[in-house]
Design a protein around this motif. Structure first.
Motif, PDB file in Angstrom:
ATOM      1  N   UNK A 115      -2.238   1.493   1.447  1.00  0.00           N
ATOM      2  CA  UNK A 115      -2.410   2.056   2.802  1.00  0.00           C
ATOM      3  C   UNK A 115      -1.693   3.380   2.951  1.00  0.00           C
ATOM      4  N   UNK A 116      -0.513   3.506   2.349  1.00  0.00           N
ATOM      5  CA  UNK A 116       0.204   4.777   2.407  1.00  0.00           C
ATOM      6  C   UNK A 116      -0.585   5.848   1.679  1.00  0.00           C
ATOM      7  N   UNK A 117      -1.161   5.479   0.533  1.00  0.00           N
ATOM      8  CA  UNK A 117      -1.934   6.436  -0.253  1.00  0.00           C
ATOM      9  C   UNK A 117      -3.164   6.881   0.526  1.00  0.00           C
ATOM     10  N   UNK A 118      -3.822   5.947   1.215  1.00  0.00           N
ATOM     11  CA  UNK A 118      -5.017   6.257   1.983  1.00  0.00           C
ATOM     12  C   UNK A 118      -4.657   7.125   3.193  1.00  0.00           C
TER      13      UNK A 118
ATOM     14  N   UNK B 277       3.273  -5.607  -1.553  1.00  0.00           N
ATOM     15  CA  UNK B 277       3.656  -4.250  -1.948  1.00  0.00           C
ATOM     16  C   UNK B 277       2.426  -3.417  -2.293  1.00  0.00           C
ATOM     17  N   UNK B 278       1.455  -4.028  -2.969  1.00  0.00           N
ATOM     18  CA  UNK B 278       0.243  -3.295  -3.354  1.00  0.00           C
ATOM     19  C   UNK B 278      -0.540  -2.850  -2.131  1.00  0.00           C
ATOM     20  N   UNK B 279      -0.643  -3.716  -1.128  1.00  0.00           N
ATOM     21  CA  UNK B 279      -1.375  -3.364   0.093  1.00  0.00           C
ATOM     22  C   UNK B 279      -0.681  -2.226   0.823  1.00  0.00           C
TER      23      UNK B 279
ATOM     24  N   UNK C  82       8.422 -15.641  -4.826  1.00  0.00           N
ATOM     25  CA  UNK C  82       8.613 -14.364  -4.137  1.00  0.00           C
ATOM     26  C   UNK C  82       7.963 -13.217  -4.911  1.00  0.00           C
ATOM     27  N   UNK C  83       7.974 -13.304  -6.243  1.00  0.00           N
ATOM     28  CA  UNK C  83       7.276 -12.285  -7.036  1.00  0.00           C
ATOM     29  C   UNK C  83       5.778 -12.401  -6.791  1.00  0.00           C
TER      30      UNK C  83
END
Length: 60
Positions: A54-57, A48-50, A40-41
């Motif tokens: 996307x939120x940052x973009x 989580x990184x994606x 799961x990690x």
């Protein structure tokens, strides 16, 4: 015994039996849980990184 390399220290005694999977209590449960946790990690970090990327973009 200079430098802390004496082989009579407690953790050396412990390390011999650290991976004794045969005598581990609840062996199947612990192995299953550790495999699931590792999986799961491994799967969760890229997801989580994606999402984070996307939120940052989107906010820029």
């Amino acid at each position: 015994m200079g430098g802390g390399h004496g082989h009579d220290e407690p953790f050396y005694i412990h390390a011999k039996h650290m991976y004794n999977l045969d005598r581990m209590k609840h062996q199947k449960l612990k192995v299953t849980l550790s495999v699931l946790a590792a999986f799961s990690i491994g799967a969760g970090v890229p997801v989580f990184a994606v999402i984070f990327q996307q939120k940052k973009t989107a906010s820029a």
